[in-house]
Design an enzyme around this catalytic site. Structure first.
Site, short mmCIF file in Angstrom:
data_model
loop_
_atom_site.label_atom_id
_atom_site.label_comp_id
_atom_site.label_asym_id
_atom_site.label_seq_id
_atom_site.Cartn_x
_atom_site.Cartn_y
_atom_site.Cartn_z
N HIS A 126 31.25 4.71 8.67
CA HIS A 126 31.25 4.63 10.14
C HIS A 126 32.65 4.78 10.76
O HIS A 126 32.77 4.91 11.98
CB HIS A 126 30.65 3.30 10.62
CG HIS A 126 29.19 3.15 10.30
ND1 HIS A 126 28.25 4.08 10.68
CD2 HIS A 126 28.51 2.19 9.62
CE1 HIS A 126 27.05 3.69 10.24
NE2 HIS A 126 27.18 2.55 9.59
N ASP A 163 22.57 6.15 2.85
CA ASP A 163 22.60 4.87 3.56
C ASP A 163 21.55 4.93 4.70
O ASP A 163 21.22 6.00 5.20
CB ASP A 163 23.99 4.67 4.15
CG ASP A 163 24.21 3.28 4.72
OD1 ASP A 163 24.76 2.43 4.00
OD2 ASP A 163 23.83 3.06 5.88
N HIS A 165 21.93 4.15 7.65
CA HIS A 165 22.55 4.48 8.94
C HIS A 165 23.29 5.81 8.83
O HIS A 165 23.93 6.08 7.81
CB HIS A 165 23.54 3.37 9.33
CG HIS A 165 22.93 2.00 9.33
ND1 HIS A 165 22.99 1.16 8.22
CD2 HIS A 165 22.23 1.35 10.28
CE1 HIS A 165 22.35 0.03 8.51
NE2 HIS A 165 21.87 0.11 9.74
N ASP A 245 21.02 -0.02 1.88
CA ASP A 245 20.38 -0.81 2.93
C ASP A 245 19.08 -0.21 3.46
O ASP A 245 18.48 -0.74 4.41
CB ASP A 245 21.36 -1.10 4.09
CG ASP A 245 22.09 0.13 4.56
OD1 ASP A 245 21.77 1.25 4.10
OD2 ASP A 245 23.00 -0.01 5.40
ZN LIG Z 1 24.18 1.17 6.46
#
Ligand SMILES: [Zn+2]
Length: 311
Positions: A126, A163, A165, A245
């Site tokens: 991120h 992931d 995200h 996740d």
């Molecule tokens: Zn994540």
């Protein structure tokens, strides 16, 4: 040839607080799972050092790196964004995290190992060129990819990110740079609510997963979205943003993968990398349920070892 596990103790000094999901016990959970399964003794354990500033500056602006130096607290904790705490040891941990990624890239490209898993903490995908975000300070994956491109002169590096995200930081840094193919699967719409859509960039492949999506949806997305672009790209190196996740037990997303999916994706990557003997490494991103994280990473790393020992 064998499989390396890159790690460093300095991540313990990144003290996010007992109630924060991204804490040091995540690494302990992975290592305990590897020890319980017996895989730990088969890995080559590499204790790595910090990244050089010059490696970080391939991915981040000098002003951003200086700003992190200036805001680091002497005691207690500050928040660099609403989710990302910074303690007196956080920046040191961030340099070690990126350093582990750099050392792992060098090691697999030098032929020292068939593949490598890197216990990066803090995570990276991120973190943007000029912004900390979502538990991340330095974008370990972009630092690693740019190291491979500029220090090892590779022309084609694929990044695979499973992931839950979207790795907005990785896209921010590497968008439209055709040395890199960015393939990901992620829950959509979901955090970080970025608007990086495949058709707006010439090196981006998105596999969108709806809330509640499970094994079949994930595997279909990989096979339908990633496989052909990756085959055409013919990467010289694959770097994986390995976030765990998307597991159904994880509290940070609404996807429903199971332990076996992490074995499956590792087998798929092994198969892809077997055909051209492509070196590869995986960097830890998310994964916040300690039990699910340990089991999932153990499945994933088990396949890496099978490939390493099979050569
Ligand atoms: Zn994540």
């Amino acid at each position: 040839m064998s499989t390396a596990y890159f790690c460093f103790h300095e991540h313990f000094s990144h003290a996010t607080g007992d109630d924060h999901p991204e804490h040091a016990l995540r690494i302990t959970a992975i290592e305990n799972a590897l020890k319980q399964s017996g895989l730990w003794d088969k890995l080559t354990i590499c204790e790595s050092g910090p990244a050089k500033r010059s490696d970080i500056l391939r991915a981040h602006s000098p002003g951003y790196v200086e700003q992190l130096d200036m805001i680091q607290p002497q005691h207690g904790r500050i928040y660099v964004d609403e989710d990302t705490p910074m303690s007196p040891g956080s920046l040191e941990a961030a340099y070690y995290s990126a350093g582990a990624a750099v050392e792992a890239v060098d090691a697999v490209l030098n032929g020292q190992f068939r593949n490598a898993f890197v216990a990066t903490r803090p995570p990276g995908h991120h973190a943007e060129h000029k912004r900390s975000m979502g538990f991340c300070f330095f974008n370990n994956i972009a630092v690693a990819a740019l190291r491979a491109a500029e220090a090892h002169h590779l022309q084609r590096i694929a990044i695979l990110d499973f992931d839950a995200h979207q790795g907005n930081g990785t896209i921010d840094i590497l968008q439209n740079d055709v040395r890199f193919l960015l393939c990901s699967t992620f829950q959509h719409p979901f955090y970080p609510y970025s608007h990086y859509e495949s058709n707006k960039y010439n090196n981006l492949v998105n596999g969108y997963l709806s809330a509640g999506a499970g094994s079949r949806d994930f595997r279909d997305a990989v096979l339908n979205c990633w496989a052909e672009p990756l085959r055409r790209f013919a990467p010289e190196l694959i770097i994986v943003s390995a976030g765990f996740d998307a597991h159904y037990e994880d509290p940070m997303a609404e996807l429903c993968l199971v332990d076996e999916d992490y074995r499956w994706i590792a087998q798929w990557i092994s198969h892809v990398t077997d055909s051209r003997n492509t070196p590869w490494l995986a960097l830890l991103e998310g994964g916040y349920d300690l039990n699910a994280l340990g089991r999932s990473a153990n499945e994933f790393i088990g396949v890496m070892l099978e490939q390493g020992h099979g050569d």
